[in-house]
Design a protein around this motif. Structure first.
Motif, mmCIF file in Angstrom:
data_model
loop_
_atom_site.group_PDB
_atom_site.id
_atom_site.type_symbol
_atom_site.label_atom_id
_atom_site.label_comp_id
_atom_site.label_asym_id
_atom_site.label_seq_id
_atom_site.Cartn_x
_atom_site.Cartn_y
_atom_site.Cartn_z
ATOM 1 N N THR A 124 0.783 -1.155 -0.087
ATOM 2 C CA THR A 124 -0.219 0.054 -0.053
ATOM 3 C C THR A 124 0.939 1.166 -0.395
ATOM 4 O O THR A 124 0.284 2.574 -0.071
ATOM 5 C CB THR A 124 -1.059 -0.116 1.128
ATOM 6 O OG1 THR A 124 -0.231 0.097 2.367
ATOM 7 C CG2 THR A 124 -1.829 -1.215 1.037
ATOM 8 N N GLY A 128 5.581 2.125 -4.153
ATOM 9 C CA GLY A 128 5.406 0.611 -4.841
ATOM 10 C C GLY A 128 6.544 -0.349 -4.477
ATOM 11 O O GLY A 128 7.215 -0.171 -3.390
ATOM 12 N N THR A 149 1.188 2.341 -6.492
ATOM 13 C CA THR A 149 -0.080 1.687 -6.342
ATOM 14 C C THR A 149 -1.100 2.161 -6.981
ATOM 15 O O THR A 149 -2.428 1.911 -6.913
ATOM 16 C CB THR A 149 -0.297 2.260 -4.847
ATOM 17 O OG1 THR A 149 -0.440 3.420 -4.491
ATOM 18 C CG2 THR A 149 0.599 1.376 -3.663
ATOM 19 N N ASN A 167 4.582 -1.421 -11.284
ATOM 20 C CA ASN A 167 5.538 -2.336 -10.438
ATOM 21 C C ASN A 167 6.197 -3.277 -11.245
ATOM 22 O O ASN A 167 7.230 -3.447 -10.925
ATOM 23 C CB ASN A 167 4.804 -2.719 -9.079
ATOM 24 C CG ASN A 167 4.440 -1.804 -8.079
ATOM 25 O OD1 ASN A 167 5.332 -0.956 -7.770
ATOM 26 N ND2 ASN A 167 3.367 -2.133 -7.373
#
Length: 191
Positions: A124, A128, A149, A167
């Protein structure tokens, strides 16, 4: 590394996010021009193998494979007036980095006050899964190339100045880019 191995590795990397999203039922998908792609760049720029080149106007980061070939990624950039420009080197790399907003960020967005003491790394965390820290003359610029995120922000001016990547893309790049690599950030339209 041979071109064939590079292309095969890149192809498997590019397929993985789509497979994961399909398995999770996630409908998010990057627009075509923001998906990783092997591209040719103009020789006149004199880029070198290993450099990272960020073109703010087009929301792209180029990982130079040699002076003419690169893998291009879509990125999110800073909101108006918050972008880093110029040259830097990567002098720190962190998996699942912690995050703490700067005082300027808190002043712009008081909601960040609750994170003034920092936020532990994890799924969270807004940085990332990976972060590469940009330095100039041995000093931290406070700018990063990092995950996010909010993958839907890729292709927009939505960060506090950092360069955001999906990510899965930053994880791959993180493994490919050694410490000391040069990063060039400019406002132009193309590379």
């Amino acid at each position: 590394m041979q071109r064939r191995h590079f292309l095969a590795g890149t192809a498997s990397l590019l397929a993985t996010p789509q497979i994961l999203r399909a398995a999770q039922g996630d409908s998010f998908e990057l627009m075509e021009h923001l998906k990783p792609k092997e591209v040719r760049v103009k020789k006149k720029y004199g880029f070198q193998a290993g450099q990272l080149v960020v073109v703010l106007a087009s929301y792209h980061l180029y990982h130079m494979m040699d002076e003419r070939n690169a893998v291009r990624y879509g990125v999110a950039i800073g909101q108006e007036g918050l972008n880093f420009k110029g040259r830097a080197t990567i002098e720190r790399k962190v998996e699942w980095p912690s995050w703490r907003p700067t005082q300027e960020m808190i002043e712009r967005n008081p909601a960040y006050e609750k994170y003034a003491d920092g936020m532990k790394g994890g799924p969270t965390n807004p940085l990332g899964s990976r972060a590469m820290y940009l330095y100039q003359d041995g000093r931290d610029t406070l700018f990063r190339i990092h995950g996010t995120t909010a993958p839907q922000s890729i292709g927009t001016p939505s960060s506090n100045g950092c360069i955001r990547m999906v990510n899965e893309h930053i994880e791959y790049l993180y493994e490919q880019v050694p410490m000391g690599s040069e990063v060039i950030v400019f406002t132009g339209r193309e590379a």
